[in-house]
Structure formats: structure tokens, C-alpha cells
Design a protein around this motif. Structure first.
Motif, short mmCIF file in Angstrom:
data_model
loop_
_atom_site.label_atom_id
_atom_site.label_comp_id
_atom_site.label_asym_id
_atom_site.label_seq_id
_atom_site.Cartn_x
_atom_site.Cartn_y
_atom_site.Cartn_z
N ILE A 51 0.00 -2.50 -3.77
CA ILE A 51 -0.30 -2.78 -2.38
C ILE A 51 -1.22 -3.99 -2.33
CG2 ILE A 51 -1.37 -1.95 -0.25
CD1 ILE A 51 -0.16 0.52 -2.83
N ASP A 52 -0.71 -5.10 -1.84
CA ASP A 52 -1.48 -6.34 -1.78
C ASP A 52 -1.73 -6.69 -0.31
OD1 ASP A 52 -2.68 -8.79 -2.07
OD2 ASP A 52 -1.21 -9.56 -3.52
N PHE A 53 -2.99 -6.53 0.12
CA PHE A 53 -3.34 -6.84 1.50
C PHE A 53 -3.49 -8.34 1.74
CE2 PHE A 53 -4.90 -2.37 1.34
CZ PHE A 53 -4.21 -1.88 2.43
N GLY A 54 -3.46 -9.12 0.66
CA GLY A 54 -3.61 -10.57 0.80
C GLY A 54 -5.03 -10.96 1.17
N ARG A 55 -5.17 -12.03 1.94
CA ARG A 55 -6.49 -12.51 2.37
C ARG A 55 -6.91 -11.75 3.63
NH1 ARG A 55 -7.85 -17.30 -0.19
NH2 ARG A 55 -9.37 -17.80 1.42
N VAL A 56 -8.09 -11.14 3.58
CA VAL A 56 -8.56 -10.32 4.69
C VAL A 56 -9.99 -10.71 5.05
CG1 VAL A 56 -7.07 -8.40 4.02
CG2 VAL A 56 -9.42 -8.49 3.16
N ASP A 57 -10.34 -10.49 6.32
CA ASP A 57 -11.72 -10.68 6.75
C ASP A 57 -12.56 -9.50 6.27
OD1 ASP A 57 -11.22 -13.08 8.13
OD2 ASP A 57 -10.42 -11.96 9.84
N ASN A 58 -13.87 -9.73 6.16
CA ASN A 58 -14.75 -8.66 5.69
C ASN A 58 -15.38 -7.89 6.84
OD1 ASN A 58 -16.56 -10.49 6.70
ND2 ASN A 58 -17.72 -10.77 4.79
N SER A 59 -14.76 -7.96 8.02
CA SER A 59 -15.38 -7.37 9.21
C SER A 59 -14.85 -5.98 9.55
CB SER A 59 -15.17 -8.30 10.41
OG SER A 59 -13.77 -8.55 10.61
N GLU A 60 -13.61 -5.64 9.13
CA GLU A 60 -13.07 -4.35 9.54
C GLU A 60 -12.10 -3.81 8.50
OE1 GLU A 60 -9.43 -5.90 12.38
OE2 GLU A 60 -11.37 -5.42 13.31
N LYS A 61 -11.87 -2.50 8.57
CA LYS A 61 -10.97 -1.84 7.63
C LYS A 61 -9.51 -2.22 7.90
CE LYS A 61 -13.94 2.27 7.35
NZ LYS A 61 -14.00 3.75 7.53
N ILE A 62 -8.70 -2.14 6.85
CA ILE A 62 -7.27 -2.36 6.98
C ILE A 62 -6.53 -1.20 6.33
CG2 ILE A 62 -7.25 -4.87 7.17
CD1 ILE A 62 -6.92 -5.04 4.17
N SER A 63 -5.35 -0.86 6.90
CA SER A 63 -4.62 0.31 6.42
C SER A 63 -3.15 0.00 6.27
CB SER A 63 -4.79 1.49 7.39
OG SER A 63 -6.14 1.89 7.48
N ILE A 64 -2.48 0.85 5.51
CA ILE A 64 -1.04 0.76 5.32
C ILE A 64 -0.51 2.17 5.12
CG2 ILE A 64 -1.13 0.50 2.80
CD1 ILE A 64 1.24 -1.41 3.00
N GLU A 65 0.72 2.41 5.59
CA GLU A 65 1.41 3.66 5.35
C GLU A 65 2.42 3.45 4.23
OE1 GLU A 65 0.93 6.68 6.68
OE2 GLU A 65 -0.71 5.98 7.99
N LEU A 66 2.25 4.17 3.12
CA LEU A 66 3.13 4.02 1.96
C LEU A 66 4.06 5.23 1.89
CD1 LEU A 66 3.64 2.32 -0.68
CD2 LEU A 66 2.18 3.99 -1.81
N ALA A 67 5.36 4.96 1.83
CA ALA A 67 6.34 6.04 1.76
C ALA A 67 6.34 6.67 0.37
CB ALA A 67 7.73 5.50 2.09
N ILE A 68 6.39 8.00 0.35
CA ILE A 68 6.53 8.75 -0.91
C ILE A 68 7.69 9.71 -0.75
CG2 ILE A 68 4.10 8.56 -1.55
CD1 ILE A 68 3.62 11.33 -0.48
N ILE A 69 8.36 10.02 -1.85
CA ILE A 69 9.54 10.88 -1.78
C ILE A 69 9.61 11.78 -3.01
CG2 ILE A 69 11.02 9.15 -2.90
CD1 ILE A 69 13.32 10.19 -1.12
N ASN A 70 10.14 12.98 -2.81
CA ASN A 70 10.40 13.88 -3.91
C ASN A 70 11.87 13.72 -4.29
OD1 ASN A 70 10.73 15.95 -5.75
ND2 ASN A 70 10.39 17.61 -4.26
N GLU A 71 12.14 13.03 -5.38
CA GLU A 71 13.51 12.81 -5.84
C GLU A 71 14.00 13.93 -6.75
OE1 GLU A 71 13.63 8.94 -7.64
OE2 GLU A 71 13.85 7.93 -5.70
N GLY A 72 13.16 14.94 -6.96
CA GLY A 72 13.54 16.05 -7.81
C GLY A 72 14.24 17.17 -7.08
#
Length: 360
Positions: A267-288
Motif C-alpha cells: 500500500i503506497d500512499f505516495g506523497r502526503v501532507d503531515n496534517s491529517e490521517k489517510i485511509s484505504i480499504e483493502l479487499a481480502i478474500i478466503n480462497e479456501g
């Protein structure tokens, strides 16, 4: 018999002929054996001499050693037809007892293939003093490290590790007290309980992986006491990696087991400001083919937090993992690791990398 002899001779001539094709550089030797060398005497070196047999100048472009223990040198200037040059190998035997066999790969201008040279030998280890063997002195007791590293322990077992201690006092016996401070899942034992001056003993640490009830890299504190008048309190950290136990499984059982898969592992957020939090939703799956349980999620930094929307995924079911990075108070390149523990027997501990560049 004559036929076999003739075949050997023919193969020998073919081999020599192949070796001579496009041979623009010839080394006097392709390997060198230092024999037995003493660690206490430090580095040894050898020069491999070569001759330029071509009708044009050549130059060594690079010499790459197979180990950081070996440094290199070589003729830096161009080598004319009929002239000689060298490749130097310098081997450092410190903390490398026993036999060694290292290579040097030589790249030469106008020569298509690289040339591999080898150095060999056997290092006779230095006899270390007690101060070198056990450099950490707490009061008058010597230890090897400032912590006790128990390495890997499974969740279904108790393991005991032994650590050497030494009474550094010139004339005072030292007794380990029977009482100590430690979590219930850690037990200490001292053998012998009393160390005479200049005597060596053991601290035995028994760790109950099941009772610890946690996973991953863990740190605990223990405190024990001695009969010394000063510095009688010894406080150490205990490092452990606890991994989930899985019984041996057949191919069919593995095929029916849960299998954790991520949308991506970086997960690469790239260049970000230091003023606020950043989030991402990462998909996960059960392939079993069995229910997948998210046991635990750990991050190497409190600045990176996670929250799965589901802790149990049915076969084929997807979920999401919220990953939040807080850049406040940080600048420059950042790289954090997240470890997800699950009941996937193929990979019960999987890691995600979170990267960002925090602008000032």
C-alpha cells in the motif's frame, strides 16, 4: 581398452580446444587455497595474475565477490596485448570459523562471458576471552546479551532455553535468589544456584506458548535477584516469536483448508501532507474451502492502525481491511509493516507493507 583410451584422449583434446576458443585473457590459476588461517591474524589476500593474449587492449570492468567477507581489487588501467594484470581477493576471517569457498566474478571488456575465480581455506577460530564471550556485565554477573532471545515457539508447546552466566567476582560467591518477577507463563531456574568466583552457570527460561495466548513477536520482562551487595537486581527482556501450531496435513486436508488472499501486499500512499490521517480499504478474500479466522493484526508502528470489517470469512467470501496511516509528527520516507495472523495453514502470518512520503 584401446577404444576407451582413444575416447578419453579425444575428449581431452576437444576440452582443450573449447577452452582456447576466443580466449583473450588467461589467468595463471582459477582458484587458490589459503589452507588453514588463524582468525586472530586477520585478513589474508591473494593476487590472481592474468595475461592479455588478444591483439587489442582489454580492461577489467568489475569484480564481484559472492560474500561481504571478501573484498576485491584489480588492475584499473587498460592492459595491452601481451601485458599482465591482476585480480586481488582479500578474505576477512573474523567471526567466520570453519571452511570457506568463495567466488569472484570478473567482467572484462570485449569478453562475452564472465570469468569465475575461487578462494578456499579453513579458518581456525580465535580462542575468545570470557569478556568477549559474555560482554554484558550486570553487577558481577556476565551475560552474552542484554536480553534473552527464545526464538520461535509454537502455541501448543512449552520450550526451555538455556543461557550462560558467569561470576566475574575475584573472591565472592554469588547466589541467585529463589524469588523472581515474571509473568505466569515464564519460569526461571538457575544452575547452580550459587556460582563460585570465576565459575560458569546457566539461567534456564521455560516459556509456555499456549498460556501466552498471543501471536507474533512478543516482548516480556523478567527480574531476578542475587546475593550481591550492589546491583543485585537483574532486569532483562525476553524476546519470543509465537506461531500457531498446525498438525501435519495431507494434500486433501490442505486443499480443503482456508486460504487468505489480499488484493495487494503493498500500500503506497505516495506523497502526503503531515496534517491529517489517510485511509484505504483493502479487499481480502478466503480462497479456501473452510472458514477463515482472522486471529490477530499487528503493526510495527502505532501510526498505522487496522480494522477488518469481518473476522470470519466463509469459503469464497470477501471482506475489507481498513488501513489508516497517521503522518502527523513525521517527515520523509515512511515504511511500516502490518502482520495478519489467521488459520491459513500455508501462511498463518502474512505481511503487508505500507509506504508514504510525508511532506514537510
Amino acid at each position: 581398452m584401446n577404444a576407451i583410451f582413444s575416447l578419453v584422449i579425444n575428449l581431452l583434446f576437444i576440452s582443450v580446444a573449447i577452452c582456447q576458443i576466443n580466449k583473450e585473457i588467461v589467468f595463471d590459476e582459477a582458484s587458490f587455497n589459503f589452507g588453514e588461517i588463524k582468525e586472530s591474524e586477520g585478513s589474508v589476500e591473494h593476487e590472481f595474475m592474468f595475461t592479455n593474449l588478444s591483439n587489442h587492449v582489454i580492461k577489467i570492468l568489475a569484480v564481484e565477490a559472492s560474500c561481504g567477507c571478501t573484498s576485491t581489487g584489480w588492475t584499473r588501467q587498460e592492459v595491452g596485448p601481451g601485458e599482465k594484470g591482476f585480480v586481488k581477493a582479500m578474505y576477512n576471517p573474523v567471526n567466520r570459523p570453519g571452511s570457506f569457498n568463495k567466488s569472484l566474478t570478473v567482467t572484462i571488456s570485449s569478453v562475452q562471458n564472465t570469468i569465475v575465480l575461487r578462494i578456499q581455506g579453513k579458518v581456525i577460530p580465535k580462542i575468545k576471552t570470557i569478556e568477549e564471550q559474555l560482554p554484558v556485565l550486570v553487577g558481577e554477573i556476565r551475560f552474552r546479551n542484554k536480553s534473552f532471545n527464545l526464538d520461535k515457539i509454537l502455541t501448543n508447546e512449552s520450550q526451555t532455553r538455556e543461557f550462560i552466566v558467569y561470576n566475574n567476582s575475584k573472591d565472592q560467591p554469588i547466589t541467585f535468589q529463589s524469588e523472581y518477577e515474571a509473568p505466569d507463563y515464564i519460569k526461571l531456574e538457575f544452575q547452580p544456584e550459587t556460582l563460585n568466583p570465576k565459575e560458569q552457570g546457566l539461567v534456564k527460561i521455560k516459556f509456555d506458548g499456549k498460556a501466552r495466548n498471543d501471536l507474533g513477536f512478543l516482548v516480556d520482562n523478567v527480574v531476578f535477584f542475587t546475593s550481591e551487595k550492589e546491583d543485585n537486581r537483574k532486569e532483562f527482556q525476553v524476546y519470543t516469536i509465537v506461531e500457531e501450531y498446525f498438525p501435519t496435513m495431507t494434500a486433501e486436508e490442505l486443499a480443503n483448508a482456508p486460504k487468505l488472499k489480499f488484493e495487494k501486499n503493498l500500500i503506497d500512499f505516495g506523497r502526503v501532507d503531515n496534517s491529517e490521517k489517510i485511509s484505504i480499504e483493502l479487499a481480502i478474500i478466503n480462497e479456501g474451502k473452510s472458514d477463515l479466522y482472522i486471529r490477530k493484526i499487528k503493526s510495527t508502528c502505532s501510526c498505522t492502525t487496522t480494522n477488518p470489517n469481518k473476522e470470519v470469512l466463509k469459503p469464497g467470501e470477501s471482506g475489507s481491511l481498513n488501513i489508516t496511516f497517521d503522518p502527523r509528527g513525521r517527515t520523509g520516507s515512511q515504511q511500516k509493516l502490518i502482520t495478519i495472523f489467521s488459520n491459513d495453514p500455508r501462511a498463518s502470518a502474512q505481511r503487508l507493507t505500507v509506504k508514504a512520503f510525508v511532506k514537510k
